[in-house]
Design a protein around this motif. Structure first.
Motif, PDB file in Angstrom:
ATOM      1  N   PHE A 184      -6.418  19.458   4.194  1.00  0.00           N
ATOM      2  CA  PHE A 184      -5.365  19.447   3.186  1.00  0.00           C
ATOM      3  C   PHE A 184      -5.841  19.721   1.763  1.00  0.00           C
ATOM      4  CE2 PHE A 184      -2.964  16.238   6.035  1.00  0.00           C
ATOM      5  CZ  PHE A 184      -2.448  17.268   6.798  1.00  0.00           C
ATOM      6  N   GLY A 185      -7.095  19.434   1.460  1.00  0.00           N
ATOM      7  CA  GLY A 185      -7.516  19.528   0.062  1.00  0.00           C
ATOM      8  C   GLY A 185      -8.551  20.624  -0.152  1.00  0.00           C
TER       9      GLY A 185
ATOM     10  N   LEU B  47      -9.077  15.325   7.482  1.00  0.00           N
ATOM     11  CA  LEU B  47      -7.877  15.535   6.662  1.00  0.00           C
ATOM     12  C   LEU B  47      -8.231  16.066   5.285  1.00  0.00           C
ATOM     13  CD1 LEU B  47      -5.651  12.429   7.502  1.00  0.00           C
ATOM     14  CD2 LEU B  47      -5.577  14.730   8.497  1.00  0.00           C
ATOM     15  N   VAL B  48      -9.328  15.586   4.714  1.00  0.00           N
ATOM     16  CA  VAL B  48      -9.781  16.118   3.425  1.00  0.00           C
ATOM     17  C   VAL B  48     -10.063  17.606   3.548  1.00  0.00           C
ATOM     18  CG1 VAL B  48     -11.643  16.062   1.731  1.00  0.00           C
ATOM     19  CG2 VAL B  48     -10.687  13.919   2.577  1.00  0.00           C
TER      20      VAL B  48
ATOM     21  N   VAL C  97      -1.309   7.666   6.149  1.00  0.00           N
ATOM     22  CA  VAL C  97      -1.293   8.756   5.176  1.00  0.00           C
ATOM     23  C   VAL C  97      -0.065   8.523   4.303  1.00  0.00           C
ATOM     24  CG1 VAL C  97      -1.190  11.243   4.815  1.00  0.00           C
ATOM     25  CG2 VAL C  97      -2.433  10.320   6.783  1.00  0.00           C
TER      26      VAL C  97
ATOM     27  N   ARG D 169      -8.578   7.158  -0.016  1.00  0.00           N
ATOM     28  CA  ARG D 169      -9.302   8.398  -0.274  1.00  0.00           C
ATOM     29  C   ARG D 169      -8.279   9.494  -0.556  1.00  0.00           C
ATOM     30  NH1 ARG D 169     -14.009  11.258   3.387  1.00  0.00           N
ATOM     31  NH2 ARG D 169     -14.440  12.996   1.966  1.00  0.00           N
ATOM     32  N   ARG D 170      -8.472  10.192  -1.646  1.00  0.00           N
ATOM     33  CA  ARG D 170      -7.537  11.230  -2.049  1.00  0.00           C
ATOM     34  C   ARG D 170      -7.647  12.429  -1.109  1.00  0.00           C
ATOM     35  NH1 ARG D 170      -7.091  15.827  -5.173  1.00  0.00           N
ATOM     36  NH2 ARG D 170      -5.305  15.909  -6.592  1.00  0.00           N
ATOM     37  N   LEU D 171      -6.499  12.888  -0.610  1.00  0.00           N
ATOM     38  CA  LEU D 171      -6.476  14.033   0.292  1.00  0.00           C
ATOM     39  C   LEU D 171      -6.024  15.310  -0.412  1.00  0.00           C
ATOM     40  CD1 LEU D 171      -4.867  12.421   3.476  1.00  0.00           C
ATOM     41  CD2 LEU D 171      -7.299  12.729   2.972  1.00  0.00           C
TER      42      LEU D 171
ATOM     43  N   ALA E  46      -5.321   8.952   2.127  1.00  0.00           N
ATOM     44  CA  ALA E  46      -5.625   8.258   3.376  1.00  0.00           C
ATOM     45  C   ALA E  46      -5.888   6.812   2.992  1.00  0.00           C
ATOM     46  CB  ALA E  46      -6.839   8.866   4.054  1.00  0.00           C
TER      47      ALA E  46
ATOM     48  N   VAL F 260     -10.559  10.942   8.547  1.00  0.00           N
ATOM     49  CA  VAL F 260     -10.320  11.081   7.104  1.00  0.00           C
ATOM     50  C   VAL F 260     -11.051  12.308   6.575  1.00  0.00           C
ATOM     51  CG1 VAL F 260     -10.666  10.022   4.840  1.00  0.00           C
ATOM     52  CG2 VAL F 260      -9.856   8.625   6.754  1.00  0.00           C
ATOM     53  N   ASP F 261     -12.311  12.496   6.981  1.00  0.00           N
ATOM     54  CA  ASP F 261     -13.057  13.688   6.563  1.00  0.00           C
ATOM     55  C   ASP F 261     -12.326  14.959   7.005  1.00  0.00           C
ATOM     56  OD1 ASP F 261     -15.029  12.135   5.422  1.00  0.00           O
ATOM     57  OD2 ASP F 261     -16.420  12.321   7.108  1.00  0.00           O
TER      58      ASP F 261
END
Length: 307
Positions: A294-295, A290-291, A145, A158-160, A271, A287-288
């Motif tokens: 955080f986003g 964290l998206v 990260v 991948r943008r978080l 990520a 990753v999914d």
């Protein structure tokens, strides 16, 4: 032409079990001629006759009987490996190695990992806090990260979430030194800087399409955001740090955000992982997660009262 040994074993075993080429062909959805050809190629490859053939019967030779027993065992292992791989491709499991900067780990990532492991109990997560940019492949990490404007080519990102900066100081410091009215005023303040940042001596602000960069200096420089945060709270000087680090101190009034009419720099939390090909379920699911966590608008910015 090269022979497919496993395919040959499968056809041979099916012939033995069906006691005919026709039965094996029906079971494997092959023509009888193709089934015969597979066994003939296998015998040629091995240099030994496996089956005694007459117009009415088939029987195993001594070599064929031994080979069938071993081939059946191998085919069982192949099927088990295929089942295991198929299961692995569907269910997150195994050890997931993650690296991130220390403030992210200690303030946000550990909470996300705790909830992720509760959702996916078959995954064990190892989190390594690190201030440097690590080589994911060489050091054996599944993902990192990272906070940056952009990531170097060769890695999948991948943008978080957005990462917004904030210039802030303790009330006691501002009472003693005065509240800056413009970015240029920061040049006269004790500005504490982050050693690893490319902008450590040049802080940028924007307003109405106008960008200002001010050269700053101060009595403390550190590669630890936590050190700078604690020093600012104690009244040593001004810091220019991500809101994910300072949001609690701002919310509690231990720090005051300065220059509210100016927008500080903004970065992106990514990520980062080595390859998109054959991405494992543990990486994809994390990753999914964290998206989702955080986003698109991070909770630490929603919690910060603009001052």
């Amino acid at each position: 032409m090269a022979i497919d040994i496993v395919a040959g074993m499968r056809v041979f075993a099916a012939v033995v079990e069906a006691e005919s080429f026709a039965g094996a062909a029906d079971k494997l959805d092959l023509s009888r001629g193709m089934a015969t050809r597979y066994v003939a190629q296998l015998e040629k490859h091995l240099g030994v006759r496996l089956l005694n053939r007459t117009t009415r019967t088939l029987s195993l030779t001594a070599a064929g009987s031994d080979y069938y027993q071993r081939a059946a065992h191998i085919l069982d292992m192949v099927e088990e490996a295929e089942r295991s791989a198929a299961q692995e491709s569907a269910v997150p499991r195994g050890t997931l190695r993650v690296t991130a900067a220390t403030p992210l780990c200690t303030r946000h990532l550990y909470r996300a990992v705790t909830d992720y492991v509760q959702r996916y109990p078959s995954v064990e997560v190892e989190v390594i806090a690190n201030e440097r940019v690590v080589d994911l492949v060489e050091e054996g990490f599944d993902l990192a990260v990272r906070v940056a404007r952009e990531i170097a080519p060769g890695l999948v990102t991948r943008r978080l979430a957005p990462v917004r900066m904030a210039a802030c100081a303790a009330p006691a410091y501002l009472k003693k030194r005065g509240l800056p009215q413009s970015p240029e005023d920061l040049a006269g303040h004790n500005c504490l800087s982050y050693s690893y940042a490319s902008f450590r001596s040049d802080w940028r602000f924007r307003r109405n399409g106008v960008e200002r960069t001010v050269r700053v200096s101060g009595s403390l420089r550190s590669n630890s955001g936590e050190v700078l945060l604690n020093a600012a709270v104690e009244g040593l000087g001004v810091i220019y740090e991500p809101t994910f680090l300072v949001y609690e101190a701002l919310r509690q009034g231990r720090l005051v955000r300065m220059l509210p009419d100016w927008e500080p720099d903004e970065f992106t939390m990514f990520a980062v992982y080595p390859s998109r090909k054959f991405l494992s379920p543990k990486v994809r699911s994390f990753v999914d997660f964290l998206v989702e966590r955080f986003g698109p608008e991070p909770y630490w910015d929603l919690d910060v009262e603009q001052k």
